[in-house]
Design an enzyme around this catalytic site. Structure first.
Site, short mmCIF file in Angstrom:
data_model
loop_
_atom_site.label_atom_id
_atom_site.label_comp_id
_atom_site.label_asym_id
_atom_site.label_seq_id
_atom_site.Cartn_x
_atom_site.Cartn_y
_atom_site.Cartn_z
N ASP A 56 68.07 2.10 89.99
CA ASP A 56 68.10 2.34 91.43
C ASP A 56 67.89 1.06 92.22
OD1 ASP A 56 68.36 5.05 90.92
OD2 ASP A 56 66.23 5.49 91.21
N TYR A 110 60.93 2.22 80.19
CA TYR A 110 60.57 1.68 81.49
C TYR A 110 59.07 1.42 81.55
CZ TYR A 110 65.08 2.88 83.64
OH TYR A 110 66.41 2.95 83.97
#
Length: 275
Positions: A56, A110
């Site tokens: 993103d 992540y």
């Protein structure tokens, strides 16, 4: 076919995937490949091209992975010669012609750095323990996909000063899932939500709008790994050195900005108290 490990600071970009009229990481990659003569125009897609994932806007990466057909001379060092400073290639590997950077990744990981002064690491760990494993994460994504079941292979969190640092690895991630996981864990750890909130979120019954979990800021989120079991990446010494130089400068700049912000905050508070 060659695969490249790419590190980048996501803050200047509107996400990874190429979009019209706004800067993205993928656009920066294609611009560089055009300058290098690998493709004829920046809007052309390199032959065989695919990427590990679509981060993103604002999300950074250590090991975003892209692969495409290219000549032998295109090393990470050569790639960096045309890339902007905040996008760096630092490793590469020759891969089979049928390699696909998206579909051949067996897992992605992540790390998220959440500003959470006063958070209870034990509560954060209890929340993460509930989230680990296979669940329907429909209440933690903005996607409209029918299949919202994913498996968090690992899910850990620890306190680090005023921050919570959590790490997750999964077979795949839904849109905004990691950021919403972070928001939920922080809410539980700071007492803004009870631990039972995690059970309610994992229930397949949709949450009403006012109870929804918003995504955490993308600034603290980093794609740290995309796993390809049969691919061995060779680190490029100059590429690694370039990453270290660029991001050490960025870290120092960020620390200086934080100190200046603290100075302003303290000075205004002192002025109010003096008044």
């Amino acid at each position: 076919m060659r695969a490249f490990r790419i590190a980048y600071d996501g803050r200047p970009y509107h996400g990874f995937q190429r979009q019209p009229d706004v800067p993205t990481v993928e656009s920066a990659l294609f611009d560089a490949l055009c300058e290098l003569g690998i493709i004829d125009a920046p809007d052309e897609v390199p032959e065989g091209y695919a990427a590990a994932g679509r981060t993103d806007a604002g999300v950074s990466a250590v090991a975003q992975t892209v692969a495409f057909e290219c000549p032998d001379w295109l090393t990470p060092r050569a790639f960096n010669g045309q890339l902007p400073a905040h996008v760096r290639a630092w490793a590469s590997a020759d891969v089979p012609d049928d390699f696909h950077a998206t579909y051949d990744a067996t897992s992605r990981a992540y790390e998220c750095h959440l500003y959470a002064p006063g958070a209870d690491p034990e509560l954060a760990s209890a929340a993460m323990a509930k989230l680990a494993g296979t669940h329907d994460f429909a209440n933690l994504t903005a996607t409209s996909k029918d299949d919202t079941v994913r498996t968090l292979e690992t899910a850990t969190v620890e306190g680090d000063g005023e921050f919570l640092v959590f790490s997750v690895r999964a077979d795949g991630f839904l849109w905004e899932l990691v950021r919403r996981l972070g928001s939920l864990v922080r809410a539980v750890a700071t007492g803004a939500a009870p631990l039972s909130k995690v059970d309610r979120v994992l229930d397949p019954e949709p949450l009403p709008g006012h109870e929804g979990i918003p995504p955490a800021s993308p600034v603290g989120l980093v794609l740290v790994d995309a796993t390809y079991p049969r691919v061995v990446f060779e680190r490029d010494a100059r590429g690694v050195e370039s990453v270290q130089d660029v991001f050490e400068t960025k870290r120092a700049d960020a620390a200086t900005r934080a100190r200046a912000a603290g100075c302003v905050e303290t000075a205004v508070e002192k002025t109010e108290n003096d008044g």
